[in-house]
Motif scaffolding. Sequence first.
Motif, PDB file in Angstrom:
ATOM      1  N   TYR A 193       0.735  -1.352   0.066  1.00 28.59           N
ATOM      2  CA  TYR A 193      -0.180  -0.463   0.144  1.00 28.59           C
ATOM      3  C   TYR A 193       0.772   1.453  -0.031  1.00 28.59           C
ATOM      4  O   TYR A 193       2.178   1.365   0.877  1.00 28.59           O
ATOM      5  N   GLY A 194       0.084   2.313  -1.094  1.00 29.19           N
ATOM      6  CA  GLY A 194       1.358   3.114  -0.687  1.00 29.19           C
ATOM      7  C   GLY A 194       2.792   2.972  -0.963  1.00 29.19           C
ATOM      8  O   GLY A 194       2.438   3.032  -2.425  1.00 29.19           O
ATOM      9  N   VAL A 195       3.584   3.568  -0.158  1.00 28.89           N
ATOM     10  CA  VAL A 195       4.823   3.860  -0.412  1.00 28.89           C
ATOM     11  C   VAL A 195       5.332   2.376  -0.384  1.00 28.89           C
ATOM     12  O   VAL A 195       6.577   2.304  -0.643  1.00 28.89           O
ATOM     13  N   TRP A 196       4.694   1.749   0.059  1.00 33.79           N
ATOM     14  CA  TRP A 196       5.379   0.158   0.613  1.00 33.79           C
ATOM     15  C   TRP A 196       4.736  -0.519  -0.965  1.00 33.79           C
ATOM     16  O   TRP A 196       3.190  -1.136  -1.038  1.00 33.79           O
ATOM     17  N   TYR A 197       5.699  -1.941  -1.419  1.00 37.29           N
ATOM     18  CA  TYR A 197       5.084  -2.562  -2.483  1.00 37.29           C
ATOM     19  C   TYR A 197       5.858  -3.641  -2.190  1.00 37.29           C
ATOM     20  O   TYR A 197       5.761  -4.230  -1.431  1.00 37.29           O
ATOM     21  N   THR A 198       5.372  -4.475  -3.683  1.00 36.46           N
ATOM     22  CA  THR A 198       5.611  -6.377  -3.116  1.00 36.46           C
ATOM     23  C   THR A 198       6.212  -6.764  -2.550  1.00 36.46           C
ATOM     24  O   THR A 198       7.543  -6.038  -3.158  1.00 36.46           O
ATOM     25  N   ALA A 199       6.535  -7.330  -1.655  1.00 35.74           N
ATOM     26  CA  ALA A 199       7.127  -8.179  -1.105  1.00 35.74           C
ATOM     27  C   ALA A 199       8.138  -9.043  -2.172  1.00 35.74           C
ATOM     28  O   ALA A 199       7.898  -9.381  -3.096  1.00 35.74           O
ATOM     29  N   VAL A 200       9.727  -9.236  -1.831  1.00 39.54           N
ATOM     30  CA  VAL A 200      10.156  -9.665  -3.024  1.00 39.54           C
ATOM     31  C   VAL A 200      11.363 -11.026  -2.072  1.00 39.54           C
ATOM     32  O   VAL A 200      11.808 -10.668  -1.004  1.00 39.54           O
ATOM     33  N   THR A 201      11.177 -12.266  -2.606  1.00 36.14           N
ATOM     34  CA  THR A 201      11.379 -13.460  -1.556  1.00 36.14           C
ATOM     35  C   THR A 201      12.514 -14.504  -2.954  1.00 36.14           C
ATOM     36  O   THR A 201      12.260 -15.077  -3.751  1.00 36.14           O
ATOM     37  N   GLY A 202      13.703 -14.852  -2.173  1.00 35.44           N
ATOM     38  CA  GLY A 202      14.803 -15.711  -2.503  1.00 35.44           C
ATOM     39  C   GLY A 202      16.255 -15.245  -3.877  1.00 35.44           C
ATOM     40  O   GLY A 202      16.503 -14.261  -3.769  1.00 35.44           O
ATOM     41  N   ILE A 203      16.322 -16.056  -4.803  1.00 38.49           N
ATOM     42  CA  ILE A 203      17.259 -15.333  -5.793  1.00 38.49           C
ATOM     43  C   ILE A 203      16.873 -14.386  -6.602  1.00 38.49           C
ATOM     44  O   ILE A 203      16.221 -14.717  -7.484  1.00 38.49           O
ATOM     45  N   TRP A 204      17.239 -13.350  -6.835  1.00 38.59           N
ATOM     46  CA  TRP A 204      16.733 -11.862  -7.420  1.00 38.59           C
ATOM     47  C   TRP A 204      17.798 -11.410  -8.132  1.00 38.59           C
ATOM     48  O   TRP A 204      18.130 -10.623  -9.091  1.00 38.59           O
ATOM     49  N   GLN A 205      19.479 -12.347  -8.295  1.00 35.15           N
ATOM     50  CA  GLN A 205      20.190 -11.716  -8.848  1.00 35.15           C
ATOM     51  C   GLN A 205      21.218 -13.131  -9.320  1.00 35.15           C
ATOM     52  O   GLN A 205      20.831 -14.320  -9.320  1.00 35.15           O
ATOM     53  N   THR A 206      21.935 -12.558 -10.355  1.00 36.73           N
ATOM     54  CA  THR A 206      22.812 -13.946 -11.234  1.00 36.73           C
ATOM     55  C   THR A 206      23.511 -14.666 -10.445  1.00 36.73           C
ATOM     56  O   THR A 206      24.001 -14.925  -9.421  1.00 36.73           O
ATOM     57  N   VAL A 207      22.858 -16.852 -10.692  1.00 32.31           N
ATOM     58  CA  VAL A 207      23.990 -17.359  -9.854  1.00 32.31           C
ATOM     59  C   VAL A 207      24.937 -17.750 -10.945  1.00 32.31           C
ATOM     60  O   VAL A 207      24.497 -18.276 -12.293  1.00 32.31           O
ATOM     61  N   GLY A 330      19.372  15.397  -8.907  1.00 31.20           N
ATOM     62  CA  GLY A 330      19.481  13.584  -9.492  1.00 31.20           C
ATOM     63  C   GLY A 330      17.829  13.507  -9.615  1.00 31.20           C
ATOM     64  O   GLY A 330      16.732  13.966  -8.609  1.00 31.20           O
ATOM     65  N   THR A 331      17.127  12.242  -9.711  1.00 33.72           N
ATOM     66  CA  THR A 331      15.644  11.376  -9.343  1.00 33.72           C
ATOM     67  C   THR A 331      16.148  10.715  -8.152  1.00 33.72           C
ATOM     68  O   THR A 331      17.394   9.907  -8.649  1.00 33.72           O
ATOM     69  N   LEU A 332      14.971  10.403  -7.184  1.00 30.58           N
ATOM     70  CA  LEU A 332      15.753   9.224  -6.245  1.00 30.58           C
ATOM     71  C   LEU A 332      14.727   8.101  -7.053  1.00 30.58           C
ATOM     72  O   LEU A 332      13.874   8.033  -8.201  1.00 30.58           O
ATOM     73  N   ASP A 333      15.428   6.648  -7.021  1.00 31.56           N
ATOM     74  CA  ASP A 333      15.484   5.853  -7.693  1.00 31.56           C
ATOM     75  C   ASP A 333      14.816   4.646  -7.456  1.00 31.56           C
ATOM     76  O   ASP A 333      16.092   4.496  -6.939  1.00 31.56           O
ATOM     77  N   GLN A 334      13.754   4.076  -8.052  1.00 34.98           N
ATOM     78  CA  GLN A 334      13.711   3.193  -6.048  1.00 34.98           C
ATOM     79  C   GLN A 334      13.622   1.336  -6.732  1.00 34.98           C
ATOM     80  O   GLN A 334      14.309   1.064  -5.942  1.00 34.98           O
ATOM     81  N   GLY A 335      14.165   1.577  -8.439  1.00 36.83           N
ATOM     82  CA  GLY A 335      15.071   0.006  -9.253  1.00 36.83           C
ATOM     83  C   GLY A 335      13.847  -0.508  -8.882  1.00 36.83           C
ATOM     84  O   GLY A 335      14.175  -2.514  -9.118  1.00 36.83           O
ATOM     85  N   TRP A 336      12.388  -0.623  -9.419  1.00 34.12           N
ATOM     86  CA  TRP A 336      11.552  -1.447  -8.628  1.00 34.12           C
ATOM     87  C   TRP A 336      10.768  -1.709 -10.612  1.00 34.12           C
ATOM     88  O   TRP A 336      11.238  -1.045 -11.489  1.00 34.12           O
ATOM     89  N   TRP A 337      10.171  -3.038 -11.078  1.00 28.72           N
ATOM     90  CA  TRP A 337      10.003  -3.235 -12.209  1.00 28.72           C
ATOM     91  C   TRP A 337       8.722  -4.273 -12.021  1.00 28.72           C
ATOM     92  O   TRP A 337       8.561  -4.587 -11.032  1.00 28.72           O
ATOM     93  N   PRO A 338       7.910  -3.913 -12.774  1.00 28.91           N
ATOM     94  CA  PRO A 338       6.750  -4.216 -12.572  1.00 28.91           C
ATOM     95  C   PRO A 338       6.085  -5.703 -13.568  1.00 28.91           C
ATOM     96  O   PRO A 338       5.428  -6.420 -12.427  1.00 28.91           O
ATOM     97  N   ASP A 339       6.846  -6.286 -13.988  1.00 31.02           N
ATOM     98  CA  ASP A 339       7.521  -7.907 -14.162  1.00 31.02           C
ATOM     99  C   ASP A 339       8.428  -8.546 -13.323  1.00 31.02           C
ATOM    100  O   ASP A 339       8.181  -9.860 -13.343  1.00 31.02           O
ATOM    101  N   GLY A 340       9.327  -7.903 -13.422  1.00 29.87           N
ATOM    102  CA  GLY A 340      10.377  -8.544 -12.439  1.00 29.87           C
ATOM    103  C   GLY A 340      10.505  -7.861 -11.396  1.00 29.87           C
ATOM    104  O   GLY A 340      11.357  -8.796 -10.456  1.00 29.87           O
ATOM    105  N   LEU A 341      10.067  -6.886 -10.980  1.00 25.48           N
ATOM    106  CA  LEU A 341      10.206  -6.516  -9.277  1.00 25.48           C
ATOM    107  C   LEU A 341      11.703  -6.198  -8.949  1.00 25.48           C
ATOM    108  O   LEU A 341      11.840  -5.149  -9.625  1.00 25.48           O
ATOM    109  N   TYR A 342      12.193  -6.661  -8.257  1.00 23.17           N
ATOM    110  CA  TYR A 342      13.389  -6.393  -7.480  1.00 23.17           C
ATOM    111  C   TYR A 342      14.832  -6.180  -9.409  1.00 23.17           C
ATOM    112  O   TYR A 342      15.565  -5.827  -8.894  1.00 23.17           O
ATOM    113  N   THR A 343      14.009  -7.218 -10.330  1.00 23.99           N
ATOM    114  CA  THR A 343      15.287  -7.843 -11.026  1.00 23.99           C
ATOM    115  C   THR A 343      14.647  -7.552 -12.243  1.00 23.99           C
ATOM    116  O   THR A 343      13.960  -7.267 -13.089  1.00 23.99           O
TER     117      THR A 343
END
Length: 608
Positions: A193-207, A330-343
């Motif tokens: 809700y508001g400024v809080w976004y979908t939780a992210v769990t697990g591997i989210w960068q390259t292995v 500059g800009t505030l950059d949250q780094g979120w994506w609608p399809d990949g979330l954190y990635t």
Amino acid sequence: MKIFKLIATLSFAVFTFSVNAQEWKPVGNHIMTEWGESLDPTCVHQEYPRPQMVRNDWQNLNGLWNYAITDASAAGFEFLNGQILVPFAIESALSGVGRLVTDKEALWYEREFSIPSEWKNKRILLHFGAVDWHAAVYVDDNLAGEHKGGYAPFSFDITDLLARGRKHTLRVKVLDTTEKSWQPRGKQISEPYGVWYTAVTGIWQTVWLEPVSETYVKSYLAVPDIDRSELKVTVDAQLKEGEVCQVTLIDDGKVVATGDGLETVLKVPEMKLWSPESPTLYDIDITIANKGKAVDNVKGYTAMRKISHAKDESGFYRIYLNNEPVFQFGTLDQGWWPDGLYTAPSDEALMFDIVKTKEMGFNMIRKHVKVEPARWYWHCDRLGMLVWQDMPNTYDNAKTSWNYHGFDVVTEDAMTSEEGKANFYHEWGEILKANMNFPCIVTWVPFNEAWGQFDTKDVVAFTESIDATRLINYASGGNFYTDCGGEIHDIHNYPDPVLYLLDPNRVTVLGEYGGIGWPVEGHLWKTDSNWGYIEYKSAEEVLQTYERYALQIESLADYGLSGAIYTQITDVEGEVNGLMTYDRKVVKLDMQRLRHINTIVINALKNN
């Protein structure tokens, strides 16, 4: 016959993977980026993940893995739930799953891998770019190690765990409490809700896997001193008798300087300084050799640049880049994506926001309560973008109040447990050490808006003990102190820019303002409850207000303001205050006019 069996086995493996890849598809009904829409599950983030430590041999383990969800206390799993696309968090559309994992559950990953025959007699390192949050890693049913922390890379030497034969099984168990505990989690929450976004769990960068020799370069640190025309390089390696380490600095293919030893100081004649206008990078070659034969070699890069602060002729503290005052905008950059979330869906997507930010005329990005993969910082380095790097926050329940330069107000820290404090130092230390080699990062930000803020003076001292070469923004928009150290005092105000608290002993910046909202139909994460700090219905209205705010920023430079950050570069879930839509398909404002306005602000100190 053996050859026939091998070919048949490989053909079956390729056929099986192809069928599985055909079965994979994004899930959910949210908007997607063009990169997500065209994503090939057989070719996901295949770029070398560590641009500052490049070796020739490596094996990417991204792709479709098996997954299972069990009770958090389970020591294993009996049934698989299906397949998940790594490195996308399980909650994301691109994972192919789209499921929330609670704090009472464990997420398991499983896949097979093989070691190439050319890697015989090598040590095998297993690397994870990032796993959120607590990862236990098993190789052939043996525990390789555990790691707690969702934002820093980690590795295990798995050589001695590899069973006989070429095929091996890799399993990862992940636990993640998100906001239910004291772990750093940024903007994640179980019920967004508001400024809080979908939780992210697990591997989210390259292995990935990497072969190394018995002696190898674990890391290095390159620290420039432009006032002396020197570069100090410290290499982390354990040399055996007869082995030597050589460091070579290269500019456009030409050797600039060489030095021997694990710690060496290189003289850099005719320096080419790094800046947003001229982002010159030098290549670094580090070789460990024995009797003239290379034992290990890594290739990286660095830059000659200096970040500092000092008073100007008007008596205001300013930020200096290469001994010249620079207004950072500059800009505030949250780094979120609608399809990949954190990635980000791809490396091209990862780079996209940086390119657009630069095209808009900004010279800085504040990476907000999130840490990116190494390649994001590399793109900033090579494109010329200054970065303020936040620590992902823990709690969001500290009381914002001040005891500051005569203001009679009580400050109250977050009720952080001792366990939570210890973990904060552990994770922040890992983040600092993992990223302090990137020239683009010029400021560390340990706290934001008093979220989880505690023992500020001690945290600033800890940050400085690891890296004293950058500025420290001790509490962006948070609880303010006169005696906690740090070089930057950072106020927030929405929606318009206001300089309501000038620090006579620090650089004063406006770390957040703006948030002008405009929902663009057809490009919204959700159809209701969209919001901005102030909302309009057309691009022209937004641009006129943006320009008015920007000119206020320029005028405030005369009164001591030295930097400002506009919220924000893209929409994020229900927030529609981005300069671009969440799917990155629409730039909301006229780019030429936007660049002209931003150039005026960046030149504010030059015009004084």
